[in-house]
Write a protein that holds these residues in place. Structure first.
Motif, PDB file in Angstrom:
ATOM      1  N   LYS A 160       0.813  -1.214   0.000  1.00 26.18           N
ATOM      2  CA  LYS A 160       0.000   0.000   0.000  1.00 26.18           C
ATOM      3  C   LYS A 160       0.849   1.267   0.000  1.00 26.18           C
ATOM      4  N   ASP A 161       2.112   1.138   0.381  1.00 28.39           N
ATOM      5  CA  ASP A 161       3.001   2.304   0.430  1.00 28.39           C
ATOM      6  C   ASP A 161       3.623   2.631  -0.918  1.00 28.39           C
ATOM      7  N   ASN A 162       3.401   1.790  -1.917  1.00 29.40           N
ATOM      8  CA  ASN A 162       3.980   2.003  -3.249  1.00 29.40           C
ATOM      9  C   ASN A 162       2.986   2.654  -4.197  1.00 29.40           C
ATOM     10  N   HIS A 163       3.496   3.162  -5.314  1.00 26.98           N
ATOM     11  CA  HIS A 163       2.719   3.489  -6.511  1.00 26.98           C
ATOM     12  C   HIS A 163       3.301   2.639  -7.642  1.00 26.98           C
ATOM     13  N   ILE A 164       2.448   2.034  -8.453  1.00 31.93           N
ATOM     14  CA  ILE A 164       2.928   1.327  -9.645  1.00 31.93           C
ATOM     15  C   ILE A 164       2.718   2.239 -10.845  1.00 31.93           C
ATOM     16  N   VAL A 165       3.828   2.676 -11.442  1.00 34.31           N
ATOM     17  CA  VAL A 165       3.794   3.512 -12.639  1.00 34.31           C
ATOM     18  C   VAL A 165       3.929   2.578 -13.832  1.00 34.31           C
ATOM     19  N   ILE A 166       2.900   2.516 -14.675  1.00 32.76           N
ATOM     20  CA  ILE A 166       2.835   1.469 -15.702  1.00 32.76           C
ATOM     21  C   ILE A 166       2.624   2.050 -17.092  1.00 32.76           C
ATOM     22  N   GLU A 167       3.492   1.649 -18.011  1.00 33.67           N
ATOM     23  CA  GLU A 167       3.305   1.998 -19.425  1.00 33.67           C
ATOM     24  C   GLU A 167       2.406   0.945 -20.058  1.00 33.67           C
ATOM     25  N   LEU A 168       1.384   1.384 -20.790  1.00 32.92           N
ATOM     26  CA  LEU A 168       0.374   0.479 -21.325  1.00 32.92           C
ATOM     27  C   LEU A 168       0.226   0.655 -22.834  1.00 32.92           C
ATOM     28  N   SER A 169       0.318  -0.443 -23.556  1.00 34.16           N
ATOM     29  CA  SER A 169       0.093  -0.424 -25.002  1.00 34.16           C
ATOM     30  C   SER A 169      -1.394  -0.630 -25.292  1.00 34.16           C
ATOM     31  N   SER A 170      -1.780  -0.332 -26.513  1.00 35.23           N
ATOM     32  CA  SER A 170      -3.158  -0.599 -26.930  1.00 35.23           C
ATOM     33  C   SER A 170      -3.445  -2.093 -26.881  1.00 35.23           C
ATOM     34  N   PHE A 171      -2.429  -2.916 -27.175  1.00 35.76           N
ATOM     35  CA  PHE A 171      -2.614  -4.370 -27.133  1.00 35.76           C
ATOM     36  C   PHE A 171      -2.970  -4.820 -25.722  1.00 35.76           C
ATOM     37  N   GLN A 172      -2.276  -4.279 -24.731  1.00 31.49           N
ATOM     38  CA  GLN A 172      -2.548  -4.641 -23.336  1.00 31.49           C
ATOM     39  C   GLN A 172      -3.924  -4.145 -22.898  1.00 31.49           C
ATOM     40  N   LEU A 173      -4.269  -2.927 -23.309  1.00 30.84           N
ATOM     41  CA  LEU A 173      -5.519  -2.319 -22.858  1.00 30.84           C
ATOM     42  C   LEU A 173      -6.751  -2.982 -23.460  1.00 30.84           C
ATOM     43  N   MET A 174      -6.585  -3.694 -24.562  1.00 33.11           N
ATOM     44  CA  MET A 174      -7.723  -4.413 -25.124  1.00 33.11           C
ATOM     45  C   MET A 174      -8.136  -5.587 -24.232  1.00 33.11           C
ATOM     46  N   GLY A 175      -7.221  -6.026 -23.367  1.00 39.21           N
ATOM     47  CA  GLY A 175      -7.485  -7.200 -22.553  1.00 39.21           C
ATOM     48  C   GLY A 175      -7.730  -6.903 -21.089  1.00 39.21           C
ATOM     49  N   ILE A 176      -8.390  -5.778 -20.792  1.00 39.28           N
ATOM     50  CA  ILE A 176      -8.708  -5.464 -19.400  1.00 39.28           C
ATOM     51  C   ILE A 176     -10.217  -5.594 -19.169  1.00 39.28           C
ATOM     52  N   ASP A 177     -10.573  -5.753 -17.896  1.00 48.04           N
ATOM     53  CA  ASP A 177     -11.979  -5.847 -17.513  1.00 48.04           C
ATOM     54  C   ASP A 177     -12.284  -4.847 -16.400  1.00 48.04           C
ATOM     55  N   THR A 178     -11.585  -4.993 -15.261  1.00 51.29           N
ATOM     56  CA  THR A 178     -11.827  -4.101 -14.116  1.00 51.29           C
ATOM     57  C   THR A 178     -10.681  -3.127 -13.877  1.00 51.29           C
ATOM     58  N   PHE A 179      -9.585  -3.235 -14.629  1.00 51.81           N
ATOM     59  CA  PHE A 179      -8.405  -2.404 -14.408  1.00 51.81           C
ATOM     60  C   PHE A 179      -8.775  -0.931 -14.333  1.00 51.81           C
ATOM     61  N   LYS A 180      -8.303  -0.270 -13.267  1.00 44.18           N
ATOM     62  CA  LYS A 180      -8.660   1.136 -13.040  1.00 44.18           C
ATOM     63  C   LYS A 180      -7.488   1.861 -12.389  1.00 44.18           C
ATOM     64  N   PRO A 181      -6.742   2.647 -13.156  1.00 39.72           N
ATOM     65  CA  PRO A 181      -5.651   3.404 -12.545  1.00 39.72           C
ATOM     66  C   PRO A 181      -6.186   4.585 -11.736  1.00 39.72           C
ATOM     67  N   LYS A 182      -5.503   4.896 -10.653  1.00 34.88           N
ATOM     68  CA  LYS A 182      -5.857   6.097  -9.879  1.00 34.88           C
ATOM     69  C   LYS A 182      -5.631   7.349 -10.721  1.00 34.88           C
ATOM     70  N   ILE A 183      -4.528   7.313 -11.487  1.00 33.03           N
ATOM     71  CA  ILE A 183      -4.218   8.397 -12.428  1.00 33.03           C
ATOM     72  C   ILE A 183      -3.971   7.775 -13.793  1.00 33.03           C
ATOM     73  N   ALA A 184      -4.676   8.234 -14.814  1.00 36.15           N
ATOM     74  CA  ALA A 184      -4.490   7.761 -16.189  1.00 36.15           C
ATOM     75  C   ALA A 184      -3.977   8.913 -17.045  1.00 36.15           C
ATOM     76  N   VAL A 185      -3.104   8.590 -18.003  1.00 37.29           N
ATOM     77  CA  VAL A 185      -2.530   9.599 -18.899  1.00 37.29           C
ATOM     78  C   VAL A 185      -2.625   9.112 -20.337  1.00 37.29           C
ATOM     79  N   ILE A 186      -3.116   9.978 -21.231  1.00 38.33           N
ATOM     80  CA  ILE A 186      -2.956   9.758 -22.672  1.00 38.33           C
ATOM     81  C   ILE A 186      -2.093  10.893 -23.203  1.00 38.33           C
TER      82      ILE A 186
END
Length: 450
Positions: A160-186
């Motif tokens: 809980k003390d961490n933040h996960i900073v994640i780079e996401l491709s369109s290929f990866q994002l096509m395969g999500i269901d509940t994924f919800k970042p606290k902060i999203a960037v385009i």
């Protein structure tokens, strides 16, 4: 790591290995699933599959048999690079079997919130900038995703003390269901990967998935200078945080009187920023916004921006050889990325370009070749890029077999004060397995010159 029971005793197929598939298969096995792994590479040439076999995981290698769908799988976790036209994937969707990527698994088990970053260009630079700003600000970040570290592996170690900073491709994002970042960037959106997605709408819709599950308690940082991104923002339920390099905004991140600003506050003078290239101001503004929303102080942001000079293979300064500066921009796998690289320099440029032919022409480069004094081409697109070079009036144009041979030829054409720039405007797959391999060969060739 959350000890979820979502997959307990469920029959799951992991389709395709590489790093993400290996990690996902091992994680699902740990969570009590009955896992089968299917990879096209033969078992004898597949040490990753052999390792999973030793863990007691069922492994099928050598082909993707459609008959696997008759085994009653409840879920498929696929490698992002496997297209949806794959017969197993198509068959699974027809049967109503969910098809996810391991990013979804990472979100489900993570105790740490996510800062998710996507876009056509600038994802890796922005992801790295956010990570460095949070680290300088003592926010305990971890880095994951398309940048090279598997998200579901990082999530297993996160607290809980961490933040996960994640780079996401369109290929990866096509395969999500509940994924919800606290902060999203385009960062931005341009036509890309149409050979995978089919249409620009499908590609943009995949990118828009980064904010589809967000709520008013989350933040969506978006490029206010692009209509396509604005339209995605208007559909988002998150708190909207715009950024712009062209207009002074009332809120968000922007440039005013040569200062980068956030919500009316001047944070840093543009002149103090070490990272070259006007295009990188987009990445800097979006990263600064994510850092400020995460509680990072201005002093930490300033320290990073004064010292950060780029990510490997992204307009990376390599070396100075007899007063010629060499830059590795192997990640420039599309025309826009090369345009951005060309605009980053005022000195005369020796341009190294070429690669996989996806059927497009390169006329969009024409207005940006005025500062290019010599053009060295390679790969399948060599004739197309040479044609554009001739139309631009470049006098010195030549074709070579590969990047390694291009470097000494470029040096011969150059003079003191010149920039020698690898910015291919094409994917690498006609000659090299990845753009990283292509960039590493360029770097090695530059060091050989010394």
């Amino acid at each position: 790591m959350k000890q979820i029971e979502t997959y307990l005793h469920k029959k799951i197929l992991v389709l395709g290995l590489a790093k993400s598939g290996v990690t996902a298969a091992a994680l699902l096995h740990k969570l009590g699933a009955f896992v089968t792994v299917n990879d096209k590479k033969s078992l004898s040439e597949n040490p990753e599959a052999q390792g999973l076999l030793e863990q007691g995981i069922k492994v099928i290698c050598g082909e993707h048999p459609v008959e696997l769908l008759d085994e009653g799988f409840e879920l498929i976790v696929k490698n992002p690079g496997i297209p949806y036209q794959n017969p197993i994937v198509e068959g699974a969707l027809k049967k109503g079997i969910p098809v996810l990527t391991e990013v979804e698994l990472a979100y489900q088990i993570s105790e740490a919130p996510f800062i998710g970053i996507t876009g056509t260009n600038g994802k890796t630079t922005t992801t790295t900038l956010v990570f460095e700003m949070l680290r300088e600000g003592k926010q305990n970040p971890l880095i994951a995703g398309n940048i090279g570290t598997v998200a579901s592996g990082v999530a297993q170690e996160a607290t809980k003390d961490n933040h996960i900073v994640i780079e996401l491709s369109s290929f990866q994002l096509m395969g999500i269901d509940t994924f919800k970042p606290k902060i999203a960037v385009i960062t931005n959106l341009y036509d890309a990967h149409l050979d995978y997605h089919g249409t620009r709408n499908e590609y943009f819709n995949a990118k828009a998935n980064i904010t589809k599950n967000q709520t008013e308690a989350d933040y969506f940082i978006y490029n206010a200078d692009q209509q396509d991104v604005l339209e995605i923002a208007m559909q988002s339920q998150a708190a909207l945080i715009p950024f712009s390099t062209k207009q002074v905004l009332r809120d968000g991140a922007y440039i005013n009187e040569d200062w980068i600003c956030f919500n009316g506050e001047k944070v840093m003078s543009v002149d103090e920023i070490a990272l070259p290239g006007v295009h990188n101001l987009e990445n800097i503004l979006s990263a600064m916004a994510a850092a400020k929303l995460s509680g990072v102080r201005n002093e930490a942001i300033q320290t990073v921006l004064r010292t950060f000079t780029g990510v490997k293979h992204r307009l990376q300064y390599v070396s100075d050889v007899v007063d010629r500066k060499f830059y590795n921009d192997s990640k420039a796998t599309n025309i826009l990325a090369t345009v951005n690289a060309l605009q980053a320099f005022k000195a005369p440029i020796i341009l190294l370009a070429g690669g996989l032919d996806r059927g497009n022409e390169f006329d969009e480069l024409l207005p940006y070749l005025k500062n290019v004094k010599a053009l060295i081409t390679f790969g399948q697109t060599s004739p197309k890029i040479q044609r554009v070079g001739r139309e631009a009036g470049i006098k010195q144009i030549t074709s070579v077999d590969n990047v390694e041979k291009a470097v000494p030829v470029a040096f011969q054409y150059s003079e003191p004060g010149d920039v020698i720039l690898l910015s291919p405007a094409c994917a690498s797959w006609d000659q090299y397995k990845t753009f990283e391999v292509r960039g590493d060969i360029f770097i090695e060739a530059v060091h050989k010159l010394k």
